[in-house]
Scaffold this active site. Structure first.
Site, PDB file in Angstrom:
ATOM      1  N   LYS A   1     -13.741   0.768  25.196  1.00  0.00           N
ATOM      2  CA  LYS A   1     -13.501   2.118  25.671  1.00  0.00           C
ATOM      3  C   LYS A   1     -13.051   2.975  24.495  1.00  0.00           C
ATOM      4  O   LYS A   1     -12.789   2.479  23.403  1.00  0.00           O
ATOM      5  CB  LYS A   1     -12.411   2.136  26.764  1.00  0.00           C
ATOM      6  CG  LYS A   1     -12.772   1.386  28.025  1.00  0.00           C
ATOM      7  CD  LYS A   1     -13.724   2.176  28.902  1.00  0.00           C
ATOM      8  CE  LYS A   1     -14.116   1.416  30.145  1.00  0.00           C
ATOM      9  NZ  LYS A   1     -15.114   0.387  29.962  1.00  0.00           N
TER      10      LYS A   1
ATOM     11  N   SER B   1     -20.491   2.274  31.112  1.00  0.00           N
ATOM     12  CA  SER B   1     -19.291   3.095  30.982  1.00  0.00           C
ATOM     13  C   SER B   1     -19.180   3.820  29.643  1.00  0.00           C
ATOM     14  O   SER B   1     -18.406   4.754  29.521  1.00  0.00           O
ATOM     15  CB  SER B   1     -18.046   2.249  31.189  1.00  0.00           C
ATOM     16  OG  SER B   1     -18.000   1.237  30.199  1.00  0.00           O
TER      17      SER B   1
END
Lengths: 183, 169
Positions: free
Chosen positions: A105, A61
């Protein structure tokens, strides 16, 4: 019938006392060392919780910033506590879906910001704009084609942020400092 | 002259060493206090109308234990300390009404209407409500709260002395 005489009874008692006395310095030493180790762990733990910590980031990701197979990251805990985390920072976040999991993230917007994102970049160009509510942040993975982030579970409360990642340590070919742009 | 200077530095050295020792001892004590406060049990002052009649309006000191939520042992009926999703510096005290997967039914606005609403608590979240639903800002306004925001479970009140003891269910 063997009646235990006074002399014998005392003799056995003496033997036990002597063994105890011999053991005492060892027990004391053991306790002292245990105390020292405990104090060291306390100190290590406090540093880990308040100053900086290591983290292992893996998965697709955050490509190309973080490897697929795993990178050792260094994260500091001071910015999150002082509320100085803003758009562009890579952060460690406690997942709102699984409280035992910590994910990495990038913050795309703080509270009050207007965030525009691609709803489903693999299939369409459809975009949505949302305003981040008070006390929340909007996080997205760098690899927008394969990431589970705020586009799926919405803005996350600021208090779930665990730390700000500022550098990649391992493997050595990936050694770099992580800034506000996607590298 | 030289001898006096030497004596002065010697005394200064011993004072500095003593100050250093005291500082290290104090730092060690703070470390221990921090670990106890964060992982075992800590006292907290709570106030506000949202948990009447269980908790007072003007303030109670509660003992909060910090182990249950790490072991996953909190459930419906527990009064918990939660970090507010609106303001990360604020902690709120409410009761857990539903865990993930539970269906919760609640009165949307009991001050003005009898309308009730039902929903299923999503994975990794809990539903919290204050005991005083007429004056409580909880999951009915903030939505389901991520489990990771729970700080600890309240198990006992220590102040005021009239209220000393375990909290009612």
């Amino acid at each position: 019938m063997h009646i235990r005489g006074e002399g014998e009874g005392e003799g056995e008692g003496e033997g036990e006392m002597q063994t105890l006395r011999q053991l005492t310095p060892y027990v004391k030493e053991a306790l002292q060392q245990t105390l020292r180790v405990t104090k060291f762990f306390c100190f290590l733990h406090v540093t880990n919780t308040y100053i900086c910590t290591f983290a292992w980031g893996m998965g697709p990701s955050m490509l190309p910033t973080i490897n697929l197979y795993g990178n050792l990251l260094l994260a500091e805990r001071i910015s999150t506590r002082l509320g100085k985390v803003g758009p562009g920072d890579v952060v460690l976040v406690r997942s709102p879906e699984n409280p035992r999991q910590i994910v990495t993230k990038r913050v795309k917007g703080g509270e009050g910001d207007s965030v525009t994102y691609l709803v489903n970049p693999k299939n369409s160009d459809e975009e949505k704009t949302v305003i981040v509510p008070k006390g929340h942040v909007w996080i997205e993975g760098d690899n927008k084609y394969n990431t589970k982030d705020s586009r799926k579970f919405g803005p996350i409360p600021y208090a779930l942020l665990q730390g700000r990642v500022f550098c990649v340590l391992w493997p050595p070919e990936d050694f770099k400092s992580i800034g506000k742009d996607i590298q | 002259m030289r001898a006096q200077f030497f004596q002065f530095t010697q005394r200064w050295k011993s004072t500095a060493k003593e100050a250093m020792d005291h500082t290290i001892l104090f730092a060690k004590f703070l470390c221990l206090l921090h670990v106890t406060n964060n992982y075992l049990c800590s006292p907290t002052l709570v106030y506000g109308p949202s948990m009447l009649p269980t908790l007072n309006l003007t303030g109670d000191v509660l003992l909060v234990e910090k182990m249950s939520h790490l072991l996953g042992m909190v459930g419906p009926g527990d009064v918990v300390l939660v970090r507010s999703p609106e303001n990360p510096r604020k902690t709120i005290t409410k009761r857990i009404v539903g865990m993930e997967g539970d269906k919760v039914t609640f009165l949307v606005d009991p001050n003005h209407s009898d309308r009730s609403h039902s929903l299923v608590v999503p994975k990794g979240h809990v539903w919290i409500q204050g005991d005083n639903i007429y004056a409580s800002k909880d999951s009915r306004h903030l939505g389901p709260i991520p489990y990771g925001l729970i700080l600890g479970k309240v198990f006992c009140r220590v102040w005021p002395p009239e209220g000393f003891g375990l909290l009612e269910q």
